[in-house]
Enzyme design. Sequence first.
Site, PDB file in Angstrom:
ATOM      1  N   GLY A 290      -2.649  -7.615 -27.403  1.00 17.00           N
ATOM      2  CA  GLY A 290      -2.543  -8.810 -26.525  1.00 17.00           C
ATOM      3  C   GLY A 290      -1.475  -9.940 -26.421  1.00 17.00           C
ATOM      4  CB  SER A 291      -1.217 -13.255 -25.682  1.00 17.14           C
ATOM      5  OG  SER A 291      -1.503 -13.275 -24.557  1.00 17.14           O
ATOM      6  CB  THR A 292      -0.732 -11.638 -31.174  1.00 20.02           C
ATOM      7  OG1 THR A 292      -1.164 -10.247 -31.034  1.00 20.02           O
ATOM      8  CG2 THR A 292      -1.749 -12.450 -31.602  1.00 20.02           C
TER       9      THR A 292
END
Length: 634
Positions: A290-292
């Site tokens: 995801g966004s990490t």
Amino acid sequence: MFFKKIDTRIKYVILIALLLFFIIFLKIFYIQVFEYKKLSTLEDELISRELPIVAERGRILDRNGIVLANNLTTTSLIVIPNQVEDKEYTAKVISKILDVSFEDIFAHVTKKVSIERIHPEGRNLSFDIADKISSYNLPGVYLVKESKRYYPYGNMLSHVLGFTGSDNQGLSGVELLYDDYLKGTNGFIKYYSDAKGNRLEMSEVYEKPTSGMDINLTIDYKVQSSIERELNNIVDMFNPDGAWAIAINPNTGEILGMASRPDFNPNNYRNYSEEVINRNLAIWKTYEPGSTFKIITTAAAVEEGVVNLEKDTFYDPGKVKVSGATIRCWKSGGHGAQTFLQVFENSCNPGFVSMGFKLGKEKLFSYIDLFGFGEKTGIDLNGEATGIIFDLDNVKDLELATTAFGQGVSVTALQQVDAVSAIVNGGYLLQPYILKSISDSNTNTTYLENKTTIIRKTVSSNTSKILRMALESVVANGGGKMTYIDGYRVGGKTGTAQKVENGRYLENNYIMSFMSVLPSNDPKVVFYLAIDNPKKTALLSSYTTTPFVRRILLDLITILDIEKQDDQKEKDYEWYDKKYYEVENVIGKTRKEAKKLLTGFDIEFIGNGDIVVEQSPSAGERYYETGKIRLITE
């Protein structure tokens, strides 16, 4: 003539007898002189017996000397069947004390062997049971001291430490990987008996066991305790499918803390399933980050010069179409016009799709390889996974777009932590490690001391500086606001990734994560937390993971002795946030003047005078609005 023949024969017989006697004499002489040692050894093997004495395993300690794995002295039961005089009576007594069947013990005491260990019933006996057996003075029955592995903190660090088997051999984790150093050398008591097993009156030999070497880990007990506490809180609050966390020193690669849930107690590992005891989720589990993962994309874009975070802009309409698929921003209607720094702060998917296309698939995937994704980090723990990255030949526009914001690739938590460490430490990808040193407690010497291993350079120091600033901006202005700590420069990035099963995305089933850096301008620690499918919570990591991360970061500030700084980014406060202000200097002011200067604070005057002579907190400190300020008057 006849007697003459007899006389000749006698002479020949005597001559042959003398010759045979001489040959025998030579043989005896040869054996006694030249083969004495060999025969002595054979004799010793025939009449000698050994009672084993198991060596103590070396201890496992944290970086500051706190013992995480130790030994308990126990007793085990051994019988020498040929010395057992009344086999039925002996079996009856032992079976009653051990509470096992007579038939089992009788099979042991009648076995055609020189020494028989009563296993497993006779292993690791309590002192009470050992005393009961000893009180009967049973011939041929012996109690020998043994060492049993003991983990004083129970479940703490269970997947890292691992566990040992019934024979004190390492089976998992550090216990397995460094078993050759930890196990030591067993000793024995040698005694002598005849062919019938009767003990001979010969002096016994005692060979002292040599304990194993001590292992010092890079783990900090206090850091680990903080992580374990919050993971327990997460389990209690959200009943997730799993949770895991890693703290690492980004400048050395030393793991300061690592834990996952579900966990186990290595003192009783047989009570848990193989899946639980063998899966260290922080290094074993692969999932879409995801966004990490946007930290990686941003670092690549900055390094390649395709975007300037503060100058270049992007208009977010809320969605973007790629190869017929619609990729949406989490904010309905989009963010509108924003800089790429704001794209990063807002975790705007369409903005990252744009960033991915600016890079192109060759460049983006070359950086993914450069940061170590798709291969093991090389940490000294068993069970590490590699993850899955698209083959470049199979990457089309849609795969490029989704990879740019962390979807479609599969990574481990440790790979992410290691990559982000490289981004914030000046650009050096390091090999993470658990072992700090190996020392010999028998000689008080250090046998081996681990060192930092640089794998390769990834990005420039300038890119590293820009990304540290960007991560701090996320905490001050973006999705990481709940980890903001006044006076301390915290950087971070949220991640909310939909889970995949059998090629399909699951409904309302997410892995929520947060990657943090402390302090952002001069990192001492990178900390990552992930929660797998938390129940009864908002489906956003910015609300789910951040409170737990903040509490751990507060602990890390104390543990690592991180000092306050004046130049952190000011937080973009929400209505529910606790606001901080700098406390004015009111010493020498009247009560009325002090109240005016400290508007918004709860003021308590101590003393009956009108002039302030002391104040707490001191002038210049930042203090939260409505907080109590004590003023002492003359």
